[in-house]
Write an enzyme that holds these catalytic residues in place. Structure first.
Site, PDB file in Angstrom:
ATOM      1  N   HIS A  47      -6.339  -5.304  -2.718  1.00  0.00           N
ATOM      2  CA  HIS A  47      -7.179  -5.693  -1.569  1.00  0.00           C
ATOM      3  C   HIS A  47      -7.420  -7.067  -1.552  1.00  0.00           C
ATOM      4  O   HIS A  47      -8.179  -7.768  -0.628  1.00  0.00           O
ATOM      5  CB  HIS A  47      -8.630  -4.862  -1.849  1.00  0.00           C
ATOM      6  CG  HIS A  47      -8.260  -3.484  -1.422  1.00  0.00           C
ATOM      7  ND1 HIS A  47      -9.328  -2.698  -1.535  1.00  0.00           N
ATOM      8  CD2 HIS A  47      -7.210  -2.718  -1.193  1.00  0.00           C
ATOM      9  CE1 HIS A  47      -8.736  -1.427  -1.193  1.00  0.00           C
ATOM     10  NE2 HIS A  47      -7.538  -1.395  -1.102  1.00  0.00           N
ATOM     11  N   ARG A 103       0.757  -1.289   0.027  1.00  0.00           N
ATOM     12  CA  ARG A 103       0.091   0.023   0.046  1.00  0.00           C
ATOM     13  C   ARG A 103       0.993   1.072  -0.058  1.00  0.00           C
ATOM     14  O   ARG A 103       0.288   2.370  -0.582  1.00  0.00           O
ATOM     15  CB  ARG A 103      -0.881  -0.065   1.263  1.00  0.00           C
ATOM     16  CG  ARG A 103      -1.915   0.991   1.329  1.00  0.00           C
ATOM     17  CD  ARG A 103      -3.102   0.804   2.421  1.00  0.00           C
ATOM     18  NE  ARG A 103      -3.880   1.895   2.234  1.00  0.00           N
ATOM     19  CZ  ARG A 103      -4.297   2.737   3.515  1.00  0.00           C
ATOM     20  NH1 ARG A 103      -3.646   2.234   4.583  1.00  0.00           N
ATOM     21  NH2 ARG A 103      -5.338   3.432   3.444  1.00  0.00           N
TER      22      ARG A 103
HETATM   23  C1  HEM Z   1      -9.080   1.773  -5.890  1.00  0.00           C
HETATM   24  C2  HEM Z   1      -9.090   2.809  -4.930  1.00  0.00           C
HETATM   25  C3  HEM Z   1      -8.693   2.228  -3.652  1.00  0.00           C
HETATM   26  C4  HEM Z   1      -9.258   2.683  -2.271  1.00  0.00           C
HETATM   27  C5  HEM Z   1     -10.477   3.455  -2.251  1.00  0.00           C
HETATM   28  C6  HEM Z   1      -8.479   2.075  -1.347  1.00  0.00           C
HETATM   29  C7  HEM Z   1      -8.937   2.124   0.012  1.00  0.00           C
HETATM   30  C8  HEM Z   1      -8.241   1.481   1.137  1.00  0.00           C
HETATM   31  C9  HEM Z   1      -8.683   1.559   2.505  1.00  0.00           C
HETATM   32  C10 HEM Z   1     -10.063   2.457   3.079  1.00  0.00           C
HETATM   33  C11 HEM Z   1      -8.274   0.648   3.192  1.00  0.00           C
HETATM   34  C12 HEM Z   1      -8.067   0.486   4.803  1.00  0.00           C
HETATM   35  C13 HEM Z   1      -7.156   1.414   5.463  1.00  0.00           C
HETATM   36  C14 HEM Z   1      -7.424   1.639   6.971  1.00  0.00           C
HETATM   37  O1  HEM Z   1      -8.838   1.332   7.307  1.00  0.00           O
HETATM   38  O2  HEM Z   1      -6.692   2.032   7.687  1.00  0.00           O
HETATM   39  C15 HEM Z   1      -7.063   0.014   2.284  1.00  0.00           C
HETATM   40  C16 HEM Z   1      -6.175  -0.811   2.726  1.00  0.00           C
HETATM   41  C17 HEM Z   1      -5.279  -1.304   1.626  1.00  0.00           C
HETATM   42  N1  HEM Z   1      -5.104  -1.175   0.371  1.00  0.00           N
HETATM   43 FE1  HEM Z   1      -6.295   0.192  -0.757  1.00  0.00          FE
HETATM   44  N2  HEM Z   1      -7.705   1.352  -1.761  1.00  0.00           N
HETATM   45  C18 HEM Z   1      -7.571   1.405  -3.198  1.00  0.00           C
HETATM   46  C19 HEM Z   1      -6.784   0.780  -4.114  1.00  0.00           C
HETATM   47  C20 HEM Z   1      -5.609   0.169  -3.521  1.00  0.00           C
HETATM   48  C21 HEM Z   1      -4.381  -0.437  -4.673  1.00  0.00           C
HETATM   49  C22 HEM Z   1      -4.486   0.088  -6.093  1.00  0.00           C
HETATM   50  C23 HEM Z   1      -3.587  -0.815  -3.878  1.00  0.00           C
HETATM   51  C24 HEM Z   1      -2.401  -1.723  -4.014  1.00  0.00           C
HETATM   52  C25 HEM Z   1      -2.045  -2.084  -5.309  1.00  0.00           C
HETATM   53  C26 HEM Z   1      -4.049  -0.898  -2.317  1.00  0.00           C
HETATM   54  C27 HEM Z   1      -3.535  -1.878  -1.569  1.00  0.00           C
HETATM   55  C28 HEM Z   1      -4.309  -1.880  -0.139  1.00  0.00           C
HETATM   56  C29 HEM Z   1      -3.828  -2.779   0.799  1.00  0.00           C
HETATM   57  C30 HEM Z   1      -2.624  -3.772   0.742  1.00  0.00           C
HETATM   58  C31 HEM Z   1      -4.357  -2.480   1.962  1.00  0.00           C
HETATM   59  C32 HEM Z   1      -4.301  -3.089   3.295  1.00  0.00           C
HETATM   60  C33 HEM Z   1      -3.164  -2.403   4.196  1.00  0.00           C
HETATM   61  C34 HEM Z   1      -2.810  -2.993   5.462  1.00  0.00           C
HETATM   62  O3  HEM Z   1      -3.326  -3.988   5.929  1.00  0.00           O
HETATM   63  O4  HEM Z   1      -1.974  -2.417   6.213  1.00  0.00           O
HETATM   64  N3  HEM Z   1      -5.530  -0.095  -2.490  1.00  0.00           N
HETATM   65  N4  HEM Z   1      -7.281   0.732   0.830  1.00  0.00           N
END
Ligand code: HEM
Ligand SMILES: *[C@@H]1O[C@H](CO)[C@@H](O)[C@H](O)[C@H]1NC(C)=O
Ligand SMILES: *[C@@H]1O[C@H](CO)[C@@H](O)[C@H](O)[C@H]1NC(C)=O
Length: 326
Positions: free
Chosen positions: A199, A68
């Site tokens: 995700h 992320r």
């Molecule tokens: C499409 C639009 C996207 C939105 C709206 C979005 C939004 C989010 C949100 C709200 C979370 C949870 C954060 C929290 O509650 O603290 C999250 C977690 C995460 N996102 Fe996204 N995301 C997007 C795209 C992506 C992309 C493109 C990637 C990587 C290629 C990605 C990788 C991750 C990962 C791996 C997590 C988990 C992180 C952890 O467990 O520490 N996301 N995302």
């Protein structure tokens, strides 16, 4: 005399041919290359891999958090390491921007990688490039595809909290907003769906899925019920409680994120928007059926994401400490 004239016009020809090659390279690949550090830091890849492997062995979720970081760096004025700069009394960076505060994590692991790399090749490798390699290694270690990482980015001397607030898509976004935030960085709807496959690993806080599990109708009843435990329907109560983004396999980089969406088991509003009767449905179906199609497209799209506005040449710097400018 004749032979020296011949040889000098020959070397001019070679030189201009080389210039043409350099120009072609510059215009098609944003000046990044696969072998950028092959002479200056031959042990770069194994050094990074060792530290990332140890961090994920301690805590599997760290692989998700590290992937992320690359996304949140690249979407804000390009892949320039700006996310990594700490706030100071006189400087406001991106770490406390709305999408990042109390949410992005893994900076200590980036520090460990940076100091190991500085130990073997001091002053050579940028923090922006380290994020790209760390993201690839994280995906591989959790069972996803490997890809060759393009390198040669330099580090920003500044950061922008305002740009981070604006450029990183929100979990409350509708499909058209997701599409335009990706379009703003030169990525298309296929990139959007493929990259959202990130995700397939990691966790979200209750505050980001509360409204969806209590109020939305395009959600599987079992998922909604399950997620209400540990996420009370009252704003401010247990906001930071965590749940997996991928209902089934949250520490395996597989394609089950997409079969979740087909079953209306996207955890975030933004996840389910990708399969809700719109133009992205066909890609979700494709990736839900074919792990190879997903892997191939994820690799292509994350490579394109890594090409967003890199600093090259004499722009930026090679930071010694990822948390501050030199
Ligand atoms: C499409 C639009 C996207 C939105 C709206 C979005 C939004 C989010 C949100 C709200 C979370 C949870 C954060 C929290 O509650 O603290 C999250 C977690 C995460 N996102 Fe996204 N995301 C997007 C795209 C992506 C992309 C493109 C990637 C990587 C290629 C990605 C990788 C991750 C990962 C791996 C997590 C988990 C992180 C952890 O467990 O520490 N996301 N995302
Ligand atoms: C970014 O968003 C946060 C939280 O909404 C806000 O406090 C901050 O002032 C914003 N920063 C800028 C520079 O717009
Ligand atoms: C559900 O929607 C209503 C009406 O918009 C809102 O007042 C309420 O806070 C929402 N509930 C949750 C848990 O988000």
């Amino acid at each position: 005399m004749a032979s020296s004239t011949a040889s000098s016009s020959f070397s001019k020809a070679v030189l201009s041919f080389a210039c043409v090659l350099v120009l072609i390279g510059a215009s098609t690949s944003a000046q990044l290359s696969l072998d950028y550090y092959s002479r200056s830091c031959p042990v770069l890849f194994p050094t990074v891999r060792l530290i990332v492997g140890a961090a994920i062995a301690r805590e599997a979720r760290m692989g998700a958090s590290l992937l992320r970081l690359f996304f949140h760096d690249c979407f804000v004025n390009g892949c320039d390491g700006s996310l990594l700069l700490d706030d100071t009394p006189t400087f406001t960076g991106e770490k406390n921007a709305a999408p990042n505060v109390n949410s992005v994590r893994g900076f200590e692991v980036v520090d460990q990688v940076k100091s190991a790399v500085e130990g073997v090749c001091p002053g050579i490798v940028s923090c922006a490039d380290l994020l790209a390699i760390i993201a690839r290694d994280s995906v591989v270690i959790l069972g996803g595809p490997w890809w060759p990482v393009k390198l040669g980015r330099r580090d920003a001397r500044s950061a922008s909290q305002a740009a981070a607030n604006e450029s990183i898509p929100r979990p409350t976004s509708d499909l058209n907003e997701l599409i335009s935030s990706f379009r703003n960085v030169g990525l298309n709807i296929r990139d959007l769906v493929a990259l959202a496959g990130g995700h397939t690993i990691g966790l979200s806080r209750c505050t980001n899925f509360r409204d969806r599990v209590y109020n939305e109708t395009d959600i599987d009843v079992l998922l909604a019920q399950t997620r209400k435990f540990g996420c009370p329907g009252i704003d401010g109560v247990n906001d930071d409680n965590l749940a997996p983004l991928d209902f089934q396999t949250p520490i395996t980089f597989d394609h089950s994120y997409y079969s979740n969406l087909v079953q209306r088991r996207g955890l975030l509003h933004s996840d389910q928007q990708l399969f809700n009767g719109g133009p992205t449905d066909s890609f979700v179906r494709l990736y839900s059926r074919s792990p190879l199609a997903f892997q191939g497209d994820f690799v292509a799209s994350i490579t394109r994401m890594g090409d967003i506005k890199p600093l090259t040449g004499s722009n930026g710097e090679i930071r010694r400490n990822c948390r501050r400018v030199n």
